[in-house]
Design an enzyme around this catalytic site. Structure first.
Site, PDB file in Angstrom:
ATOM      1  N   HIS A 111      -5.988   4.776   3.233  1.00  0.00           N
ATOM      2  CA  HIS A 111      -6.016   4.427   4.659  1.00  0.00           C
ATOM      3  C   HIS A 111      -4.853   3.510   5.032  1.00  0.00           C
ATOM      4  O   HIS A 111      -4.241   2.893   4.156  1.00  0.00           O
ATOM      5  CB  HIS A 111      -7.334   3.734   5.016  1.00  0.00           C
ATOM      6  CG  HIS A 111      -7.561   2.463   4.252  1.00  0.00           C
ATOM      7  ND1 HIS A 111      -8.134   2.445   3.007  1.00  0.00           N
ATOM      8  CD2 HIS A 111      -7.284   1.174   4.536  1.00  0.00           C
ATOM      9  CE1 HIS A 111      -8.202   1.196   2.573  1.00  0.00           C
ATOM     10  NE2 HIS A 111      -7.686   0.399   3.488  1.00  0.00           N
ATOM     11  N   GLU A 154     -15.013  -1.014   3.200  1.00  0.00           N
ATOM     12  CA  GLU A 154     -14.804  -1.772   4.430  1.00  0.00           C
ATOM     13  C   GLU A 154     -15.185  -0.946   5.656  1.00  0.00           C
ATOM     14  O   GLU A 154     -15.210   0.280   5.606  1.00  0.00           O
ATOM     15  CB  GLU A 154     -13.356  -2.281   4.517  1.00  0.00           C
ATOM     16  CG  GLU A 154     -12.296  -1.219   4.365  1.00  0.00           C
ATOM     17  CD  GLU A 154     -10.910  -1.800   4.070  1.00  0.00           C
ATOM     18  OE1 GLU A 154     -10.786  -2.705   3.233  1.00  0.00           O
ATOM     19  OE2 GLU A 154      -9.949  -1.332   4.691  1.00  0.00           O
ATOM     20  N   ARG A 207      -1.301  -0.531  -3.207  1.00  0.00           N
ATOM     21  CA  ARG A 207      -0.392   0.021  -2.204  1.00  0.00           C
ATOM     22  C   ARG A 207       0.246   1.298  -2.722  1.00  0.00           C
ATOM     23  O   ARG A 207       0.785   1.330  -3.825  1.00  0.00           O
ATOM     24  CB  ARG A 207       0.731  -0.974  -1.899  1.00  0.00           C
ATOM     25  CG  ARG A 207       0.304  -2.067  -0.966  1.00  0.00           C
ATOM     26  CD  ARG A 207       1.516  -2.881  -0.487  1.00  0.00           C
ATOM     27  NE  ARG A 207       1.054  -4.224  -0.258  1.00  0.00           N
ATOM     28  CZ  ARG A 207       1.369  -5.269  -1.010  1.00  0.00           C
ATOM     29  NH1 ARG A 207       2.216  -5.148  -2.013  1.00  0.00           N
ATOM     30  NH2 ARG A 207       0.859  -6.454  -0.751  1.00  0.00           N
TER      31      ARG A 207
HETATM   32 ZN    ZN Z   1      -7.803  -1.707   3.281  1.00  0.00          ZN
END
Ligand code: ZN
Length: 291
Positions: free
Chosen positions: A167, A110, A187
């Protein structure tokens, strides 16, 4: 062909109401993500105008590949969203194409462009562990201050988040994210926070260890990569454009104007089909993605 796309608003425990004012969106007070250009099954864009009005983007992609310059991939490869973080997002990592195959998905690289942040807003990109053992130990100890690379950001910053990069977007950030079309997030830590059903959100520490880069790469403050390219364009009065081979995918970030004979404004998401010529008029700041 110029097609306006209907965005999808997604509530998140860390979301807020700022996009109502910024883009005049009719969201709830917990809106965390706006999926603007998406053919992903978890939230798809719908065409709002013209001959294909009412089509889902995946339908258009599957039935009219000529509009996408006969792109060869099996699925529409990108997803463009606006993220509105009132609170901190979880500390997370995404798999690459290879690791994501077992989830029947693309990987998730991303790129971020910071639209709006408050003074001293921070972001987390990358970690300091030199070995897998050190990484796991610091997570088990809950020593995220030592593990994570956290620093201040400013409006207009770009970041490239390669799959495998740990991140977290922190509170008071609005950013534009262009990513591979994927919805897989592992996560690592979620601040012991409850979801809308008063349950702890699931963590995926084992999966994160499998896909995190160790040792980590340096933070890249740019956006072009092997999956897609994009540019920010400042339109003053008029600009003549021709869409790329597989189309142009536009988000209007600021201003009002026209695209050919159609009115457009901040917050609009627009697809321009393969090699189509178009004019932009007015005072606009747009972000244009292609692949
Ligand atoms: Zn992400």
């Amino acid at each position: 062909m110029i097609m306006f796309l209907k965005p999808i608003f997604i509530d998140k425990v860390w979301g807020g109401n700022k996009l109502k004012k910024l883009f005049n969106y009719n969201t709830s007070n917990n809106c965390g993500e706006v999926w603007g250009i998406s053919a992903h099954k978890n939230g798809e864009s719908t065409i709002l105008n013209g001959y294909f009005k009412g089509y889902k983007l995946s339908q258009l992609f599957n039935k009219h590949r000529e509009l996408f310059g006969n792109y060869k991939g099996e699925e529409f490869p990108i997803l463009v969203k606006i993220i509105n973080a009132k609170k901190d997002l979880s500390i997370q990592v995404h798999p690459n194409d290879n690791q994501a195959k077992k989830y029947d998905s693309l990987g998730k690289t991303e790129c971020w462009y910071i639209i709006d942040s408050e003074k001293d807003t921070e972001i987390i990109i990358g970690h300091h562990a030199k070995t897998k053992e050190e990484y796991v130990n610091l997570i088990n100890e809950g020593n995220y201050t030592k593990l994570l690379n956290k620093f201040k950001i400013q409006n207009g910053d770009y970041f490239y988040i390669d799959s495998g990069t740990i991140h977290a977007i922190c509170s008071n950030t609005i950013l534009l994210e262009v990513q591979q079309s994927s919805d897989i997030t592992f996560r690592v830590f979620d601040y012991k926070r409850l979801d809308f059903n008063n349950k702890l959100r699931t963590l995926h520490i084992k999966e994160s260890v499998e896909c995190v880069n160790i040792p980590d790469n340096v933070v890249r403050r740019q956006h072009n990569n092997e999956f897609f390219s994009y540019e920010l364009v400042d339109v003053f009065e008029e600009r003549v454009c021709k869409a790329h081979q597989h189309g142009d995918y536009i988000v209007i970030l600021e201003g009002i104007g026209k695209i050919n004979d159609m009115e457009c404004k901040a917050g609009d998401f627009i697809m321009i089909s393969s090699q189509y010529a178009y004019h932009l008029y007015g005072n606009l700041i747009i972000q244009k993605t292609w692949f």
